[in-house]
Design an enzyme around this catalytic site. Structure first.
Site, PDB file in Angstrom:
ATOM      1  N   GLU A 180      -3.641   0.210   8.132  1.00  0.00           N
ATOM      2  CA  GLU A 180      -1.895  -0.167   8.499  1.00  0.00           C
ATOM      3  C   GLU A 180      -2.519  -0.353  10.777  1.00  0.00           C
ATOM      4  OE1 GLU A 180      -1.387   4.135   9.684  1.00  0.00           O
ATOM      5  OE2 GLU A 180      -1.758   4.520   7.147  1.00  0.00           O
ATOM      6  N   ASN A 182      -7.239   1.197  10.552  1.00  0.00           N
ATOM      7  CA  ASN A 182      -6.049   1.754  10.529  1.00  0.00           C
ATOM      8  C   ASN A 182      -6.365   2.627  12.390  1.00  0.00           C
ATOM      9  OD1 ASN A 182      -5.589   2.468   7.932  1.00  0.00           O
ATOM     10  ND2 ASN A 182      -4.846   4.883   8.586  1.00  0.00           N
ATOM     11  N   TYR A 212      -4.280   2.058  16.187  1.00  0.00           N
ATOM     12  CA  TYR A 212      -3.309   1.806  16.921  1.00  0.00           C
ATOM     13  C   TYR A 212      -3.080   1.923  18.433  1.00  0.00           C
ATOM     14  CZ  TYR A 212      -0.276   3.295  12.428  1.00  0.00           C
ATOM     15  OH  TYR A 212       0.722   3.258  11.706  1.00  0.00           O
ATOM     16  N   ARG A 263       1.016  -0.934   0.294  1.00  0.00           N
ATOM     17  CA  ARG A 263       0.046   0.216  -0.212  1.00  0.00           C
ATOM     18  C   ARG A 263       1.274   0.715  -0.019  1.00  0.00           C
ATOM     19  NH1 ARG A 263      -3.076   2.916   5.167  1.00  0.00           N
ATOM     20  NH2 ARG A 263      -3.519   4.558   3.521  1.00  0.00           N
ATOM     21  N   GLU A 305      -6.651   8.157   6.727  1.00  0.00           N
ATOM     22  CA  GLU A 305      -7.803   9.676   7.686  1.00  0.00           C
ATOM     23  C   GLU A 305      -8.230  10.845   7.220  1.00  0.00           C
ATOM     24  OE1 GLU A 305      -4.431   8.612  10.371  1.00  0.00           O
ATOM     25  OE2 GLU A 305      -4.023   6.060   9.732  1.00  0.00           O
ATOM     26  N   HIS A 317      -2.523  11.401   1.120  1.00  0.00           N
ATOM     27  CA  HIS A 317      -2.260  10.526   1.741  1.00  0.00           C
ATOM     28  C   HIS A 317      -1.586  12.077   2.706  1.00  0.00           C
ATOM     29  CE1 HIS A 317      -0.509   7.626   5.316  1.00  0.00           C
ATOM     30  NE2 HIS A 317      -0.826   7.992   5.799  1.00  0.00           N
TER      31      HIS A 317
HETATM   32  O1  IFM Z   1       2.798   7.794  10.400  1.00  0.00           O
HETATM   33  C1  IFM Z   1       1.424   7.491  10.123  1.00  0.00           C
HETATM   34  C2  IFM Z   1       0.643   7.506   8.835  1.00  0.00           C
HETATM   35  O2  IFM Z   1       1.432   8.748   8.037  1.00  0.00           O
HETATM   36  C3  IFM Z   1      -0.941   7.848   8.842  1.00  0.00           C
HETATM   37  N1  IFM Z   1      -0.962   7.007   9.969  1.00  0.00           N
HETATM   38  C4  IFM Z   1      -0.514   7.153  11.783  1.00  0.00           C
HETATM   39  C5  IFM Z   1       1.005   6.466  11.134  1.00  0.00           C
HETATM   40  C6  IFM Z   1       2.065   7.121  12.571  1.00  0.00           C
HETATM   41  O3  IFM Z   1       1.320   7.996  13.329  1.00  0.00           O
END
Ligand code: IFM
Length: 446
Positions: free
Chosen positions: A350, A290, A292, A75, A164, A119
């Site tokens: 992600e 995504n 985290y 990706r 995002e 992005h």
């Molecule tokens: O690096 C970023 C990415 O560009 C978008 N999602 C989160 C990642 C980590 O912060």
């Protein structure tokens, strides 16, 4: 971990974070070029994406590394100002060729290209015309989508409209952390609206130009938990979920904004035709997730608009970003998405972590924390899969140590180390681990 043989194993990057070559072959200026070069410096150590990982010149080497890793999909994102230096109108043949060559190189290596259209590197020329606050941004995005998908639509197998959009809208226009650096909630809601409409306008263009490809969007989604079972904390969690997650999920899957959030934010929504957001609900082949962090929140008095406080978890392990490591949040999120929105398919577009890795030694970087992080999150993904969530693939963030936005190169998310001076690549132990996961997954199916 018994993943199906059709499960797609990939890695992700984005244009501004890795390409460099910002002034080559007629590329136009992007908002991130401008942001990085505006004084006082807003990026750690004054870093910029000017050279980044020099992927623009080293993409063949990078594809070879991906092939050695056994990656099945990659990706990447397309830099809008490389394709249309002024954002609309004149197309840069050299810019388009770069992606043409990248895609062909991937296909030769047996790797499926997944392209993200946006992005975050908006052409500065469009920012000068109001950026995402200008209603014309919807047509600008559709034009750009048409130009690039006509050229690559026969070979790119997955298209992601935005990465995002919450970050673009709210970090860019409300928290002033990204370009255009505004602190205005009304503007942020307008930007979010135009991003949603632009997505809705791009989907039919992609269907026309890439009829065989899968089309989706990648959202940063955080499961939100109340700090206690007090009704006030539960209400705070619901608001935060509305702000972070439902503000985008509801338009995309239901064609409406969430009522509770419209009521809460109405003062900041004066110029928006809220009903128009139904255009964002074009059916998608997949939702990109995504993941985290999770949020644990409690009610915090009555200051507007969100009335909550984040509650740090005392015992929790964190990454170098200070983000709590919570794999269970991923399982919970995936189950919730299935239950509330029933996406046809999900890709984890992600997931990954920054750690303070030691320097390379004997040709490898030992990053046991990242290995443990990946293992735990793959298990969390598998837990959702085994409960019926249609997860079709996983893209580790990131392939390379790269430009982590305002953190510059200090925060390293890669499974491949990139030397900050020579840009030499050295796979980390986590890359070897990931390679083994891919091999085992294929072997599992015999
Ligand atoms: O690096 C970023 C990415 O560009 C978008 N999602 C989160 C990642 C980590 O912060």
């Amino acid at each position: 971990m018994p993943f199906p043989s059709t499960f797609l194993w990939g890695a992700a990057t984005s244009s501004y974070q890795i390409e460099g070559a910002v002034r080559e072959d007629g590329r136009g200026e992007s908002v991130w070029d401008r942001f990085c070069h505006t004084l006082p410096p807003r990026i750690a150590r004054g870093d910029t994406g000017d050279t980044a990982c020099d992927h623009y010149h080293r993409f063949r080497e990078d594809v070879a590394l991906m092939r050695d890793l056994g990656l099945q999909a990659y990706r990447f994102s397309i830099a809008w100002p490389r394709v249309l230096p002024e954002g609309t109108g004149r197309v840069s043949a050299a810019g388009v060729s770069f992606y043409d060559h990248l895609v062909d190189e991937l296909l030769r290596a047996g790797i499926k290209p997944f392209a993200t259209l946006y992005h975050w590197d908006l052409p500065q020329a469009l920012q000068d015309r109001g950026g995402w606050l200008n209603p014309a941004s919807v047509e600008w995005f559709a034009e750009y989508t048409d130009v690039i998908s006509r050229r690559l639509g026969d070979r790119v197998q997955g298209w992601i409209t935005h990465n995002e959009p919450w970050i673009v809208a709210f970090v860019g226009h409300f928290y002033a952390g990204h370009p255009p650096g505004l602190a205005d909630l009304t503007a942020a809601c307008q930007a979010a609206h135009h991003l949603l409409l632009a997505h809705g306008a791009a989907v039919p263009v992609l269907r026309r130009n890439a009829p065989l490809a899968e089309v989706g969007i990648a959202l940063n989604l955080n499961p939100v938990y109340p700090a206690s079972d007090r009704p006030a904390d539960q209400a705070a969690a619901c608001r935060q979920d509305g702000f972070l997650n439902r503000w985008f999920l509801d338009p995309l899957f239901r064609g409406t904004y969430p009522d509770d959030m419209v009521a809460l934010l109405q003062e900041w929504l004066p110029r928006i035709d809220l009903a128009a957001v139904r255009a964002a609900a074009a059916p998608l082949d997949f939702l990109g997730v995504n993941y985290y962090i999770r949020n644990v929140v409690e009610h915090a008095g009555d200051e507007l608009p969100l009335r909550l406080r984040h509650v740090p978890q005392a015992e929790a392990e964190t990454t170098a970003m200070g983000w709590e490591i919570c794999p269970k949040g991923l399982t919970d999120l995936l189950l919730r998405l299935k239950q509330d929105y029933a996406p046809k398919a999900i890709y984890i577009t992600e997931n990954g972590a920054a750690f303070d890795d030691p320097p390379p030694r004997d040709g490898v970087v030992e990053d046991p924390q990242r290995v443990a992080y990946l293992r735990a999150h793959l298990m969390a993904t598998e837990a959702a899969l085994s409960q019926g969530v249609p997860v079709k693939g996983y893209f580790v963030w990131s392939l390379l140590d790269n430009f982590e936005w305002t953190h510059g190169y200090e925060k390293r998310f890669g499974i491949i180390h990139v030397d900050p001076v020579t840009r030499a690549r050295i796979p980390k132990r986590s890359a070897q681990y990931y390679r083994q996961v891919i091999i085992n997954s294929a072997a599992h199916e015999g």
